[in-house]
Design a protein around this motif. Sequence first.
Motif, PDB file in Angstrom:
ATOM      1  N   SER A  24       0.830  -1.212   0.000  1.00  0.00           N
ATOM      2  CA  SER A  24       0.000   0.000   0.000  1.00  0.00           C
ATOM      3  C   SER A  24       0.862   1.258   0.000  1.00  0.00           C
ATOM      4  N   ILE A  25       2.016   1.221   0.666  1.00  0.00           N
ATOM      5  CA  ILE A  25       2.932   2.368   0.663  1.00  0.00           C
ATOM      6  C   ILE A  25       3.677   2.446  -0.665  1.00  0.00           C
ATOM      7  N   ALA A  26       4.089   1.275  -1.179  1.00  0.00           N
ATOM      8  CA  ALA A  26       4.887   1.251  -2.405  1.00  0.00           C
ATOM      9  C   ALA A  26       4.106   1.776  -3.603  1.00  0.00           C
ATOM     10  N   VAL A  27       2.830   1.412  -3.732  1.00  0.00           N
ATOM     11  CA  VAL A  27       2.065   1.838  -4.909  1.00  0.00           C
ATOM     12  C   VAL A  27       1.819   3.342  -4.898  1.00  0.00           C
ATOM     13  N   GLN A  28       1.922   3.978  -3.720  1.00  0.00           N
ATOM     14  CA  GLN A  28       1.737   5.429  -3.640  1.00  0.00           C
ATOM     15  C   GLN A  28       3.035   6.188  -3.899  1.00  0.00           C
ATOM     16  N   GLY A  29       4.143   5.447  -4.072  1.00  0.00           N
ATOM     17  CA  GLY A  29       5.409   6.089  -4.383  1.00  0.00           C
ATOM     18  C   GLY A  29       6.162   6.594  -3.177  1.00  0.00           C
ATOM     19  N   TYR A  30       5.787   6.154  -1.979  1.00  0.00           N
ATOM     20  CA  TYR A  30       6.440   6.615  -0.755  1.00  0.00           C
ATOM     21  C   TYR A  30       7.590   5.697  -0.315  1.00  0.00           C
ATOM     22  N   LEU A  31       7.888   4.683  -1.105  1.00  0.00           N
ATOM     23  CA  LEU A  31       8.895   3.698  -0.701  1.00  0.00           C
ATOM     24  C   LEU A  31       9.950   3.586  -1.798  1.00  0.00           C
ATOM     25  N   SER A  32      11.203   3.860  -1.443  1.00  0.00           N
ATOM     26  CA  SER A  32      12.277   3.748  -2.437  1.00  0.00           C
ATOM     27  C   SER A  32      12.670   2.284  -2.610  1.00  0.00           C
ATOM     28  N   PRO A  33      13.245   1.911  -3.765  1.00  0.00           N
ATOM     29  CA  PRO A  33      13.680   0.518  -3.975  1.00  0.00           C
ATOM     30  C   PRO A  33      14.676   0.045  -2.920  1.00  0.00           C
ATOM     31  N   LEU A  34      15.547   0.965  -2.448  1.00  0.00           N
ATOM     32  CA  LEU A  34      16.542   0.570  -1.450  1.00  0.00           C
ATOM     33  C   LEU A  34      15.874   0.182  -0.137  1.00  0.00           C
ATOM     34  N   ILE A  35      14.917   0.982   0.321  1.00  0.00           N
ATOM     35  CA  ILE A  35      14.199   0.664   1.562  1.00  0.00           C
ATOM     36  C   ILE A  35      13.402  -0.626   1.382  1.00  0.00           C
ATOM     37  N   ALA A  36      12.845  -0.808   0.186  1.00  0.00           N
ATOM     38  CA  ALA A  36      12.101  -2.040  -0.094  1.00  0.00           C
ATOM     39  C   ALA A  36      12.999  -3.260   0.029  1.00  0.00           C
ATOM     40  N   ALA A  37      14.245  -3.115  -0.458  1.00  0.00           N
ATOM     41  CA  ALA A  37      15.193  -4.233  -0.377  1.00  0.00           C
ATOM     42  C   ALA A  37      15.573  -4.541   1.063  1.00  0.00           C
ATOM     43  N   VAL A  38      15.568  -3.504   1.924  1.00  0.00           N
ATOM     44  CA  VAL A  38      15.859  -3.727   3.340  1.00  0.00           C
ATOM     45  C   VAL A  38      14.673  -4.393   4.028  1.00  0.00           C
ATOM     46  N   LEU A  39      13.459  -3.950   3.672  1.00  0.00           N
ATOM     47  CA  LEU A  39      12.262  -4.479   4.316  1.00  0.00           C
ATOM     48  C   LEU A  39      12.004  -5.933   3.950  1.00  0.00           C
ATOM     49  N   MET A  40      12.397  -6.326   2.739  1.00  0.00           N
ATOM     50  CA  MET A  40      12.103  -7.696   2.291  1.00  0.00           C
ATOM     51  C   MET A  40      12.746  -8.740   3.206  1.00  0.00           C
ATOM     52  N   PRO A  41      14.088  -8.713   3.426  1.00  0.00           N
ATOM     53  CA  PRO A  41      14.654  -9.696   4.366  1.00  0.00           C
ATOM     54  C   PRO A  41      14.246  -9.436   5.806  1.00  0.00           C
ATOM     55  N   LEU A  42      13.931  -8.159   6.127  1.00  0.00           N
ATOM     56  CA  LEU A  42      13.507  -7.847   7.480  1.00  0.00           C
ATOM     57  C   LEU A  42      12.195  -8.539   7.817  1.00  0.00           C
ATOM     58  N   SER A  43      11.300  -8.645   6.820  1.00  0.00           N
ATOM     59  CA  SER A  43      10.031  -9.338   7.059  1.00  0.00           C
ATOM     60  C   SER A  43      10.262 -10.812   7.356  1.00  0.00           C
ATOM     61  N   SER A  44      11.198 -11.415   6.620  1.00  0.00           N
ATOM     62  CA  SER A  44      11.513 -12.828   6.869  1.00  0.00           C
ATOM     63  C   SER A  44      12.078 -13.023   8.267  1.00  0.00           C
ATOM     64  N   SER A  45      13.002 -12.125   8.644  1.00  0.00           N
ATOM     65  CA  SER A  45      13.609 -12.259   9.972  1.00  0.00           C
ATOM     66  C   SER A  45      12.569 -12.036  11.067  1.00  0.00           C
ATOM     67  N   THR A  46      11.589 -11.161  10.820  1.00  0.00           N
ATOM     68  CA  THR A  46      10.536 -10.922  11.803  1.00  0.00           C
ATOM     69  C   THR A  46       9.681 -12.168  11.997  1.00  0.00           C
ATOM     70  N   ILE A  47       9.316 -12.830  10.880  1.00  0.00           N
ATOM     71  CA  ILE A  47       8.512 -14.050  10.969  1.00  0.00           C
ATOM     72  C   ILE A  47       9.292 -15.155  11.674  1.00  0.00           C
ATOM     73  N   VAL A  48      10.591 -15.260  11.362  1.00  0.00           N
ATOM     74  CA  VAL A  48      11.422 -16.271  12.016  1.00  0.00           C
ATOM     75  C   VAL A  48      11.516 -15.991  13.516  1.00  0.00           C
ATOM     76  N   ALA A  49      11.756 -14.723  13.865  1.00  0.00           N
ATOM     77  CA  ALA A  49      11.854 -14.365  15.280  1.00  0.00           C
ATOM     78  C   ALA A  49      10.533 -14.640  15.997  1.00  0.00           C
ATOM     79  N   PHE A  50       9.415 -14.312  15.344  1.00  0.00           N
ATOM     80  CA  PHE A  50       8.115 -14.570  15.952  1.00  0.00           C
ATOM     81  C   PHE A  50       7.911 -16.065  16.194  1.00  0.00           C
ATOM     82  N   GLY A  51       8.246 -16.883  15.183  1.00  0.00           N
ATOM     83  CA  GLY A  51       8.070 -18.324  15.328  1.00  0.00           C
ATOM     84  C   GLY A  51       8.916 -18.904  16.443  1.00  0.00           C
ATOM     85  N   LEU A  52      10.173 -18.465  16.536  1.00  0.00           N
ATOM     86  CA  LEU A  52      11.080 -19.005  17.549  1.00  0.00           C
ATOM     87  C   LEU A  52      10.698 -18.547  18.955  1.00  0.00           C
ATOM     88  N   ILE A  53      10.413 -17.248  19.105  1.00  0.00           N
ATOM     89  CA  ILE A  53      10.127 -16.703  20.434  1.00  0.00           C
ATOM     90  C   ILE A  53       8.765 -17.171  20.942  1.00  0.00           C
TER      91      ILE A  53
END
Length: 765
Positions: free
Chosen positions: A726-755
Motif C-alpha cells: 500500500s505504501i509502495a504503490v503510492q510512491g512513498y517507498l524507495s527501492p533501497l528501503i524495499a530491499a531492506v524491508l524484504m529480508p527484514l520481514s523474513s527475519s521478523t517471521i522467524v523471530a516470531f516463530g522461535l520466540i
Amino acid sequence: MVYQILSEKDLCTYYDLEKHPGISLKARKDEHAFAHLDHADIRDKLLSFSNGETAKVTFFLPQVHCSSCVWLLEKLPHLHPSVISARLDFLRKEIHLTFRIDQISLRELVLMLTQIGYEPMIQLSDLRPGARKRNNPGFYLRLGVSGFCFGNIMLFSFPEYLGLEAAAELPFHSFFGYLNLALALPVLLYCARVFFVSALQGLKQRSLNIDVPISVGILVLFGRSAFEILTHTGAGYMDSLAGLVFFLLIGRWFQNKTYDTLSFDRDYTSYFPISGTRKQGGVEESIPVTQLQAGDTILVRSQELIPADALLLSDEARIDYSFVTGEAEPVLKKAGELIYAGGRQTGGAIELTLVRSVSQSYLTQLWNQDSMGQSRPSLQAMTDRLGRRFTYIIFSLAIVACIFWLLKGETVKAIHVLTSVLIVACPCALALAAPVTLGNSLRLMGKYKFYLKNTDTIERLAALDRLVFDKTGTITYKDSRAAAEIQGGLDMEEQAWLLSLARQSSHPVSQALTRTLAGADTCALSQFTEHTGKGISARTEEGVVLCLGNAAFMQDCGISVAEEEKGATFFAVGGTIRARISVPKKFREGLGSLIASLGSRYRFSLLSGDNDRDREALAQIFPENTPMHFGQSPQDKLSYIRKLREEGEVVAMVGDGLNDAGALRESDAGIAVTEHVDSFSPACDAILDAGSLNKLGRLLDFSRTSVRLVRLGLIFSLAYNVFGLSIAVQGYLSPLIAAVLMPLSSSTIVAFGLISTRIAARKME
C-alpha cells in the motif's frame, strides 16, 4: 532425448496438464562415463544398504529447482522397472533411491539420471561418512562484491546526498557517474546473476517464481539509471541498485541459513533416542547409540533394531529388512556376514561387531521413510497455494501501479513504484512461517522427551479427537527393578532353560524373568521363534521344546490351561506347564489426573492383550462408558483403529510399540510410550518417554498452540505485504528501503516463530 524417454514410458501427461518443460540437456554423457562407480570399494562406500539384490543410495542433485523436478524424479520407477522407489528431499536437493542392484548397476543408475538432466554431484567427501555438507563459496563472493560496490557507489554519490547542485557543473560529477555505472556492471552481471538464472528457469517452465519480479525490478532500475547517466539528465539510482542486490543476497543467505538450521535440528538435535546393549568383558550395559563405536560388540535381542553396519558373531540370524527395503521376508545370515543398519532381528538374541559408527541421520531417514505416501497436511498445502498465487498477484499489481503513474505523467515515480512493488513483496515470509514455527516446536518437544517423526505429525496431533490406550507397559509401569513371581518347582536345569529363553526377548515379562534368574546358568538354544502378542519358543540341545507365553499361546502349542488361570504367563517344558509367572503391575503415577485433564477434549478407548482383571480399577480412572476391550491380538487392535478412522474419527494410538506396531501405523498419530528406547519401532509417529506420560495433555495442547502460531505467522506475513504494498504503490517507498524491508520481514517471521513457541513451551514444564 528427454521427450523420447518420457514418451516411451507414457509419462507425458504431466506436461499436458502443466506446460513445464525440464532443463535442457546440453551434453549427453558417453556410455563409459562414471566407470569408476563399477569399482567395488567406491560403490560400497556410496551405498547405504545392499543385500546383493536390493540397494539404497542417496545423491545430491544441484539441478533440482521446481515442481517438475519433483514429479519427474519421483517417477523414476516408471522409467526403469529396476528402480523400486525414489523420494526427493526438495530443500536439500537429495534423492533417496531404492533399486534392484542385480538388474541395474550403480553406474547405469547415475547415467540414467544424467540422461534426463539430473547429473548427481558425487564428490570425494561423499565417500567419508558424515561429510556431506557442501559450501557455496561463489555465493559469498557475490555477496562480498555487491557490498564492496554498494559502499563505493554511495561514496561517489555524496554530492547528490548533500544536495550540492553546484557540483553538477563540475567535471568530476560526470566522472563519478561513469564510475558508478562501471561499479554497477559487476553487480548486474555477476552478483544479480542468481536471480536472473532462477527467473529464466521459471519462465522456461511457464511459471512466475519470486525471482521474476525481482529480476524485472533490477533491470528496470539499471536501465533507467544508465539512461540518466549516459544522457546527463540525472545521477541515476546505482546506489539503490547495488544496495538492492546486496540486501537481497543477505536475505537469501538468511533464508538458506534458516533452512540449514532446521534441517540440522531435524537430523541431529531432535532425533529419537535409540540405545543399544554393548558387551565388554562379559558385562552388558545399555548406552545411547551415539556412543557406540566401530569395533564394539553389541547384543541385539528379538525385534530390536540393528543400529549400525555390523559383522555377525553368532552362528546365524534372521534379519527383517522391511523398514529398509519394504520386503518383510526375513533374510538368513551366517556368522561373519555383514548386516546393514536398520535391519530387525526376528530370532533369538545375537552378538555383532560394529564395522561403522552409528549414523543417526540414516536411522532418522528410515523412520521418515515409513511415512512415504501420506497426503500433505492441509496447513502446508494452504501455504503452498498462497505462495504459488502470490507472485502473479504482485506482478499484476506492479504493472497496474506503474501504468497509473505513467498516465499521470510522472515517469520517475512510475519507475520507482514498479521497482518498489516488485521488491517489497515477500512470499519468503509466507514460506518460512510453517517450517520455522513447527520445526522449533518439534525441537522443544524433544527437550521434554516427546520425539516426533516430522513437523507434519504436529498438525495431526492438533487435530485429534480420540485417544486409544494400550494397557501393559503404556499406562502400567514396566519397572526395570521389578522381579517376576515364579510359581512352580523348577530344578536347576529348567531354570537355566527359562533364563536362556527369556533373555532372547525384550518383552517386559522376559526382562523381569532375566532379572529374577540372573544367578542361574545359561545354555544354548536353537529354533527360537517369537509369536507377536503371544509368546516365545525354542528347542534345547536335547530337542526339548520350551514355550513361554500367555494362555492363548499355550493352547496354540497344544497345552490346556484352566479357565481361571488364563490371565497368567506360563512356562512349558516338553508340552507340560512347569511354572506360572506373574509380574506385579501398577498404574503410572499421575494417570488419573492425566485422563481427567484430557476428558473434556478427547474420547477414549482402551485395548489390552491381557485379561479383564483390572477392569474395575480402570473404570475408576477413565470416563464412564469408555470402550474397554481385553484379550486383544495385534490384528484386533489394528482392526479397531481402522474401524474408528472409517467412521471419521481422528485417532491416536498410544502403545508401547512392541505388540502395537500395526495399530500405531494404522492410526493418524501413533505414539510409542517407552522406558527402554532400544525397543524403538519405526512404525510410530512419535516416541514418548514413559516418565513424561503425565505431560501428554500439555504436549498435545502445545501441538495445537503451534498450529495456531503458524496461522498467526501467516496473518502477520500477509499484513506486512499489504502494508508494504500500500505504501509502495503510492510512491512513498524507495527501492533501497524495499530491499531492506524484504529480508527484514523474513527475519521478523522467524523471530516470531522461535520466540512464541519458546514462550508457549513453558506451559509444558
